[in-house]
Motif scaffolding. Sequence first.
Motif, short mmCIF file in Angstrom:
data_model
loop_
_atom_site.label_atom_id
_atom_site.label_comp_id
_atom_site.label_asym_id
_atom_site.label_seq_id
_atom_site.Cartn_x
_atom_site.Cartn_y
_atom_site.Cartn_z
N ALA A 15 0.85 -1.11 -0.08
CA ALA A 15 -0.09 -0.10 0.00
C ALA A 15 0.98 1.21 -0.04
N GLU A 16 0.45 2.35 -0.88
CA GLU A 16 1.50 3.40 -0.97
C GLU A 16 0.52 4.73 -0.98
N ALA A 17 1.11 5.59 -0.33
CA ALA A 17 0.13 6.96 -0.46
C ALA A 17 1.17 8.12 -1.11
N TYR A 18 0.59 8.44 -2.12
CA TYR A 18 1.53 9.49 -3.08
C TYR A 18 1.11 10.83 -2.32
N LEU A 19 1.92 11.21 -1.46
CA LEU A 19 1.86 12.46 -0.77
C LEU A 19 1.90 13.62 -1.76
N THR A 20 2.62 13.54 -2.85
CA THR A 20 2.99 14.65 -3.72
C THR A 20 3.39 14.06 -4.97
#
Length: 200
Positions: A15-20
């Motif tokens: 799982a990955e969150a692309y913050l910017t």
Amino acid sequence: MEIPKVKLPKEVNYAEAYLTFRCQLGCSYCINKAGEFEPRNELDGQTWIDVLNRIDFGDVPITLGGGEPTLHPDFYQIVNGIKKETRVDLLTNASFDIDEFIEKAGKRFERDAYFATDLQAAAYRKVRVSFHPEKHDPNDLVSKVRKLQDANVSIGIFGISHPKHSTDNMLMSELARQNGVYFFIKDFLGEFNGQMYGTF
């Protein structure tokens, strides 16, 4: 009314969150179009925290990525606002201030005994620093990573097996070995000179 929690399905192992999508490097082979994405409609730090804390990730870490995630103005707020029982990883180009990172986030990425076997523990790194031969000075990058490693941060460098950078990766591998820094190669996924590389 309490917002319901979300449980990550068992078949999900990443799982990955692309913050910017912002990045200051702009490499020619960038999968994000060499930083061409504008920083439009970025979520603020508290929104990221609220969303990520609704999710039960189980044994899967949430990886903070981008772009360069440390460019998000609320990066340290996000890292420290994610609930403690959630494992947090980071994909970065290590362009951040090393001393500030150690002070504000070092504890979150410390080495620990999570994995049951020595082999798993030897391979896994919470902070994965991407080596970009077009932009990085290898000695500077290894020096930064070594300083973080000496501060007990679980960290390693990875190179991308892009056809243009085979020699760069070999030289970086030897430099990392000489300095006691973990280095590994990830597949290049994409097209180069009309040929598709990697397993999709």
